[in-house]
Design a protein around this motif. Structure first.
Motif, PDB file in Angstrom:
ATOM      1  N   HIS A  96       7.875 -69.265   7.282  1.00  0.00           N
ATOM      2  CA  HIS A  96       6.731 -68.688   8.114  1.00  0.00           C
ATOM      3  C   HIS A  96       6.639 -69.666   9.194  1.00  0.00           C
ATOM      4  O   HIS A  96       5.779 -70.655   8.806  1.00  0.00           O
ATOM      5  N   HIS A  98       6.105 -70.293  13.896  1.00  0.00           N
ATOM      6  CA  HIS A  98       5.952 -69.847  14.997  1.00  0.00           C
ATOM      7  C   HIS A  98       6.101 -70.964  16.184  1.00  0.00           C
ATOM      8  O   HIS A  98       5.547 -71.366  16.901  1.00  0.00           O
ATOM      9  N   ARG A 105      -2.570 -76.325  22.459  1.00  0.00           N
ATOM     10  CA  ARG A 105      -3.848 -75.826  22.560  1.00  0.00           C
ATOM     11  C   ARG A 105      -5.111 -76.855  21.961  1.00  0.00           C
ATOM     12  O   ARG A 105      -5.986 -76.302  21.539  1.00  0.00           O
ATOM     13  N   ILE A 128      -3.942 -66.754  20.947  1.00  0.00           N
ATOM     14  CA  ILE A 128      -2.579 -66.359  21.109  1.00  0.00           C
ATOM     15  C   ILE A 128      -2.524 -65.870  22.719  1.00  0.00           C
ATOM     16  O   ILE A 128      -1.443 -66.150  23.299  1.00  0.00           O
ATOM     17  N   TYR A 168       4.423 -64.557  21.140  1.00  0.00           N
ATOM     18  CA  TYR A 168       3.656 -65.011  22.253  1.00  0.00           C
ATOM     19  C   TYR A 168       4.337 -64.780  23.602  1.00  0.00           C
ATOM     20  O   TYR A 168       3.932 -65.264  24.570  1.00  0.00           O
ATOM     21  N   HIS A 201       1.410 -59.042  17.728  1.00  0.00           N
ATOM     22  CA  HIS A 201       0.732 -60.167  17.373  1.00  0.00           C
ATOM     23  C   HIS A 201      -0.719 -60.264  17.923  1.00  0.00           C
ATOM     24  O   HIS A 201      -1.627 -60.705  17.104  1.00  0.00           O
ATOM     25  N   PHE A 238       0.685 -58.351  12.949  1.00  0.00           N
ATOM     26  CA  PHE A 238      -0.478 -59.325  12.427  1.00  0.00           C
ATOM     27  C   PHE A 238      -1.540 -57.865  12.067  1.00  0.00           C
ATOM     28  O   PHE A 238      -2.230 -57.620  12.907  1.00  0.00           O
ATOM     29  N   HIS A 266       2.148 -60.495   8.542  1.00  0.00           N
ATOM     30  CA  HIS A 266       0.663 -61.387   8.421  1.00  0.00           C
ATOM     31  C   HIS A 266      -0.423 -60.263   7.843  1.00  0.00           C
ATOM     32  O   HIS A 266      -0.564 -59.305   8.535  1.00  0.00           O
ATOM     33  N   GLU A 269      -5.519 -62.132   6.175  1.00  0.00           N
ATOM     34  CA  GLU A 269      -6.019 -63.586   6.521  1.00  0.00           C
ATOM     35  C   GLU A 269      -7.551 -63.467   6.808  1.00  0.00           C
ATOM     36  O   GLU A 269      -8.278 -64.446   6.576  1.00  0.00           O
ATOM     37  N   HIS A 289       0.025 -65.261   4.488  1.00  0.00           N
ATOM     38  CA  HIS A 289      -1.481 -65.496   4.499  1.00  0.00           C
ATOM     39  C   HIS A 289      -2.120 -65.077   3.300  1.00  0.00           C
ATOM     40  O   HIS A 289      -2.613 -66.158   2.366  1.00  0.00           O
ATOM     41  N   ASN A 342       2.269 -73.482  14.117  1.00  0.00           N
ATOM     42  CA  ASN A 342       2.170 -72.897  15.610  1.00  0.00           C
ATOM     43  C   ASN A 342       0.860 -73.458  16.161  1.00  0.00           C
ATOM     44  O   ASN A 342       0.307 -74.193  15.631  1.00  0.00           O
ATOM     45  N   PRO A 343       0.598 -73.102  17.322  1.00  0.00           N
ATOM     46  CA  PRO A 343      -0.105 -74.125  18.267  1.00  0.00           C
ATOM     47  C   PRO A 343      -1.747 -73.754  17.986  1.00  0.00           C
ATOM     48  O   PRO A 343      -2.387 -74.570  18.402  1.00  0.00           O
ATOM     49  N   GLY A 344      -1.900 -72.784  17.417  1.00  0.00           N
ATOM     50  CA  GLY A 344      -3.284 -72.353  17.233  1.00  0.00           C
ATOM     51  C   GLY A 344      -3.928 -72.637  16.045  1.00  0.00           C
ATOM     52  O   GLY A 344      -5.055 -73.290  15.473  1.00  0.00           O
TER      53      GLY A 344
HETATM   54  O1  NIG Z   1      -0.220 -67.265  11.792  1.00  0.00           O
HETATM   55  N1  NIG Z   1      -2.288 -65.099  12.317  1.00  0.00           N
HETATM   56  C1  NIG Z   1      -1.543 -64.900  13.266  1.00  0.00           C
HETATM   57  N2  NIG Z   1      -1.152 -65.988  14.018  1.00  0.00           N
HETATM   58  C2  NIG Z   1      -0.741 -67.154  13.960  1.00  0.00           C
HETATM   59  C3  NIG Z   1      -1.889 -67.784  14.645  1.00  0.00           C
HETATM   60  C4  NIG Z   1      -1.109 -67.994  16.023  1.00  0.00           C
HETATM   61  C5  NIG Z   1      -2.088 -68.703  17.001  1.00  0.00           C
HETATM   62  O2  NIG Z   1      -3.181 -68.905  16.928  1.00  0.00           O
HETATM   63  O3  NIG Z   1      -1.258 -69.131  18.086  1.00  0.00           O
HETATM   64  C6  NIG Z   1      -1.117 -67.685  12.341  1.00  0.00           C
HETATM   65  O4  NIG Z   1      -1.916 -68.029  11.923  1.00  0.00           O
END
Ligand code: NIG
Ligand code: FE
Length: 431
Positions: A96, A98, A105, A128, A168, A201, A238, A266, A269, A289, A342-344
């Motif tokens: 898993h 991204h 970020r 996102i 994205y 997403h 998601f 997803h 979470e 998640h 992932n960047p977040g």
């Molecule tokens: O798996 N939960 C959803 N999407 C990503 C987060 C992506 C983001 O914040 O860029 C995740 O945590």
């Protein structure tokens, strides 16, 4: 210096490598176990004082050093490596991520530290949507170059297979751009890659207040095109509070099933979202998640073929609750752990950190986290017949450790890179 000689790797030369004097081979198994569940996750098979022989891309044999001379594969060896003091682990499988994204970020990171929640940041157009804007303004070549750096980094840390999601883009054109980048990574790197289409997403800025219209677009425009161009192996949604509902997820998964796309979604979470149930309804390969997993969800999973997958990096980075991993394994479920790179919510693809977090935060045993990051994540990517353990006939994807006292040292010594030498498809790709 870590360099990949792409042309050498793509053309698998029929080389036979002998690795001898291995201190211990971890997770020797036969090819028949596609996943490991419940109590069995405590029982890890290893072999001390061992050798392993590859043939082309595959594992030809392994055994005790004292039996090497009698091994019928012990001839025409192209290269011999002495692994004295080193352990041999199957490559991590990261089911898993991204990892195709533009920029980073870290500015939102400050907001997070000041106390804003993940959902609050998303509502302000951060999260996102911020990555979607950056990606829109990044060329396909640049996006590929950025992702390639991350791929090389995770290979160097022991990962041998990775699932990568779109999500994205959030417009037909940009989702296709992401998926084409993933296809290019598949073609040009030695790591096994699976692509997951995550059009749902987030709702993009242009569709604010018109979520249903966006879902219709995912179903009627994106999915047919993605399927027609064969750009995805799986489909993701998601399905969570503040993102997509169970109903919307159901519609997307129903349409994806018509194209033969199996879900990996997803779920749960941010709340008891019903995501686990809708995933299982569509025979998802995995639901991921799972911070909010109760007895009802555990019952549903026990009756399914779906791999429950947890992403401790995201729970760690967002400072959220950790899912009930211990309870799930004790109930007899299998469990997989992936990075969510992932960047977040998890800006790291380091699976060695994930095994450490599994022990510290979920109270999983070293044996359990090793299964959870190899064979069970391989199952969650549909590749456990080829990857995820050391077995004759499996793909020769593994790594030799730096000298290490025990395999328990892997999660214990958190934060250090324990990888010495990486082998993918029977080729040594660093050093
Ligand atoms: O798996 N939960 C959803 N999407 C990503 C987060 C992506 C983001 O914040 O860029 C995740 O945590
Ligand atoms: Fe994710």
């Amino acid at each position: 210096m870590f360099t990949i000689f792409v042309s050498q790797i793509i053309k698998a030369i029929q080389m036979k490598i002998l690795i001898k004097n291995i201190k211990e081979i971890i997770e020797v198994d036969d090819k028949s176990r596609l996943k490991v569940s419940g109590k069995d996750m405590k029982d890890l098979q290893t072999m001390e004082h061992a050798y392993l022989i590859t043939d082309g891309e595959w594992i030809a044999s392994y055994g005790l050093m004292e039996n090497l001379e009698q091994d019928s594969h012990y001839k025409d060896i192209s290269e011999t490596i002495d692994a004295t003091g080193k352990m041999l682990f199957p490559s991590f499988v990261d089911s898993h991520t991204h990892l195709v994204y533009a920029g980073s970020r870290e500015i939102e990171y400050g907001d997070k530290i000041r106390g804003l929640s993940y959902e609050e940041i998303a509502k302000r157009g951060g999260g996102i949507l911020n990555s979607a804007k950056l990606l829109h303004n990044t060329s396909e070549d640049d996006l590929y170059a950025q992702a390639l750096v991350r791929i090389n980094d995770i290979i160097a840390m022991g990962t041998g297979a990775v699932e990568i999601k779109s999500g994205y883009g959030l417009s037909l054109e940009d989702e296709l751009k992401m998926l084409r980048v993933i296809r290019r990574l598949k073609e040009n790197t030695p790591i096994t890659i699976k692509a997951n289409f995550l059009g749902a997403h987030a709702v993009p800025a242009e569709y604010k207040g018109k979520q249903l219209a966006y879902v219709d677009m995912v179903i009627n425009e994106m999915l047919p095109k993605v399927a027609e161009e064969k750009l995805a192996d799986f489909v993701d949604v998601f399905c969570d509070k503040g993102f997509f509902t169970v109903d919307e997820t159901d519609r997307i998964l129903a349409k994806a099933a018509e194209y033969g796309l199996r879900p990996k979604i997803h779920a749960n979470e941010l709340d008891y979202s019903g995501g686990i149930q809708v995933g299982v309804k569509y025979n998802a390969l995995s639901v991921d998640h799972l911070e909010f997993t109760g007895d009802t969800e555990i019952e549903v999973l026990l009756k399914s073929e779906t791999m429950p997958t947890m992403l401790p990096g995201a729970a760690f980075f967002l400072g959220m609750v950790y899912g009930p991993a211990r309870k799930m394994i004790d109930a007899g479920l299998p469990l997989a752990l992936a990075s969510d790179f992932n960047p977040g919510s998890s800006p790291s693809g380091n699976m060695q950190l994930i095994v450490a977090m599994g022990c510290v935060k979920y109270k999983m045993l070293p044996e359990e986290v090793i299964y959870a990051t190899t064979i069970n994540t391989a199952y969650a990517m549909g590749v456990s017949d080829e990857l995820g353990s050391i077995a004759v006939g499996k793909r020769a994807n593994f790594w030799l450790s730096k000298p290490m006292p025990t395999y328990q040292y892997l999660p214990y010594s958190y934060g250090d890179n324990k990888v010495d030498t990486v082998f993918l498809n029977g080729k040594r790709i660093n050093k």
